[in-house]
Write a protein that holds these residues in place. Sequence first.
Motif, PDB file in Angstrom:
ATOM      1  N   ALA A 231      -5.214   0.343  -1.207  1.00 52.72           N
ATOM      2  CA  ALA A 231      -5.182  -1.118  -1.612  1.00 52.72           C
ATOM      3  C   ALA A 231      -4.277  -1.320  -2.637  1.00 52.72           C
ATOM      4  N   ASN A 232      -3.545  -2.740  -2.255  1.00 54.23           N
ATOM      5  CA  ASN A 232      -2.535  -3.194  -3.273  1.00 54.23           C
ATOM      6  C   ASN A 232      -3.345  -3.995  -4.242  1.00 54.23           C
ATOM      7  N   GLU A 236      -3.666  -9.658  -4.963  1.00 56.20           N
ATOM      8  CA  GLU A 236      -5.161 -10.175  -4.663  1.00 56.20           C
ATOM      9  C   GLU A 236      -5.985 -10.147  -6.132  1.00 56.20           C
ATOM     10  N   ASN A 267      -8.875  -5.304  -1.222  1.00 53.28           N
ATOM     11  CA  ASN A 267      -8.083  -6.051  -0.558  1.00 53.28           C
ATOM     12  C   ASN A 267      -8.913  -6.762   0.512  1.00 53.28           C
ATOM     13  N   ARG A 272      -6.999  -1.525   4.720  1.00 57.36           N
ATOM     14  CA  ARG A 272      -6.239  -1.024   3.396  1.00 57.36           C
ATOM     15  C   ARG A 272      -7.388  -0.038   2.719  1.00 57.36           C
TER      16      ARG A 272
END
Lengths: 325, 325
Positions: A231-232, A236, A267, A272
């Motif tokens: 996950a980024n 977000e 995310n 993800r």
Amino acid sequence: MKLATLADGTRDGHLVLVNREGSHWALAADIAVTMQKALDDWTEVEPRLRARANQMASGIVPLHPLRTERLMAPLPRAYEWIDSSSFLNHVRLVRKARGMELPQALESEPLVYQGGSGSFLGPRQGIPLSDESWGLDFEAEVCVVLGDTPQGIQSKYAEERIRLVTLCNDVSLRGVLSSELGKGFGYFQGKPATAFAPFLVTCDEVQPYWKNGRLDRDILCTYNGELISQANAGEEMHFSFPDLVQYIAKTRKFCAGTILGSGTVSNTDGSRGTSCLAERRMRETIEYGEPKTPFMKVGDTIRIEMLDDNGVSLFGAIDQEVVAV
Amino acid sequence: MKLATLADGTRDGHLVLVNREGSHWALAADIAVTMQKALDDWTEVEPRLRARANQMASGIVPLHPLRTERLMAPLPRAYEWIDSSSFLNHVRLVRKARGMELPQALESEPLVYQGGSGSFLGPRQGIPLSDESWGLDFEAEVCVVLGDTPQGIQSKYAEERIRLVTLCNDVSLRGVLSSELGKGFGYFQGKPATAFAPFLVTCDEVQPYWKNGRLDRDILCTYNGELISQANAGEEMHFSFPDLVQYIAKTRKFCAGTILGSGTVSNTDGSRGTSCLAERRMRETIEYGEPKTPFMKVGDTIRIEMLDDNGVSLFGAIDQEVVAV
């Protein structure tokens, strides 16, 4: 620069500098004996640490091979540990799993709780568990460590108070948290000791990923050998770290060494993965009608880290096994 | 013995011993430089401090007149500050004032919250207030300071972990707390810095009042010069301090210097007065249909202390004025 705390039998260990690759350390305790002391005296200490880091890079100072097992949490104990829940996708999924309503001001007012900060886990320490019915879960997060922060500080001035960045595993007991939420006093028994990544690093060290008061990079979670999250941690994150600082400082000030967390990185794009099991179980429930993944049991392992474009681990890896106590 | 922290320009001040009357201090920083250090090394430090205290009583060591204005909070910052709400009369009155239901397990499970511990107020420091609409209130409480406490400790073994006792003013912002209760993450902005009494004292020093893990003595609150509480801090404390230690240690351990509070001292007998304004306002509402006493404003003063049979202040007095910031 990257800083870490080497175990030496004392409560707070001693401060070391770590090279960019995370492979070697050099003495820093002669500049500031502990991480807390470095943060207490940051204005005087930082330039001296930076000079030493430059000498390290030039090969002038003696380097020692780094064994992560010898590292404590970078701050083995801290004066404050404040965690937010700034990835709203996480809040939405977890509340849905509990059948609870969303807080009214979800998008305008951060959710934060005061965490226990007297005894943290190091990056390789086991996660102690005495009762599997407590629903042990990991939560992969980004954290910042603040310098002295005055009451009433505004977001636009808050970024300069951020001294260091790292990752944590905000260990949670899901079965205990649910009952605590109803009491209104916040989390307590449901939040055992938090674990931290090996290194605390300055914001310039995580360029070009530090953007708009967030760390725009994927957090990697490997659970029992399977990569289950990439996950980024940037876009977000609904509230930036400076926004969070403004929020927490509304009615009091904070001393150097205060740790502030992003909450579980999450995310909306399901591909993800998930950075905690509660979200994974909720996604399974949506897909299959029931959760498939049990909570953590003794012997389970969780690895959390973040790599740069060259594959170098930015903060070193949290790599823990659940152990019976 | 009585211990205090003298301001010296550093973050943590330095440790001093105080005589029984609270009138004079003697050097203790040569034994342990700070209060935290004394607690960290208590086994070795305690006998040396006791020897010095005996020398003080015998007039062998130099004594210096004590000026309370020069004292910091005994622990100017702590690694954990955990507050309970163990006087159920307080919970019942305050929840009634908010129109909220009582927690289901009120009598069997303590209510505790994790407080901010990075920056405490000293006994004579002003209470900073930037917005009177926040509903500033004082809360007079008894606190204990723990030594290292293992996870899973049982109540019967917990009393020996209690190192020191004192009083605090758990400053609260009533208008902010109400909205925070609904979010489920616990108190945060509603709990600004807590203030502590001048002295941390050993349990033997508060005999014969220390009974059954409680401090069986009246707490005196003088608000704007009027004595408004002489509530007894013993019998009606539903959960004893050892019970509270067992509760908080269920899922994690605590390091030396952890502070644990009783919650607002409160008696069912209305003639004992109230140790916070929220209770007073609720009693007024019951009697007159509306609250008469406003929350604290700039210039208001609150004095909190506890006397022995001879009128000697056991912990010294908290004596604060609300100041604009």
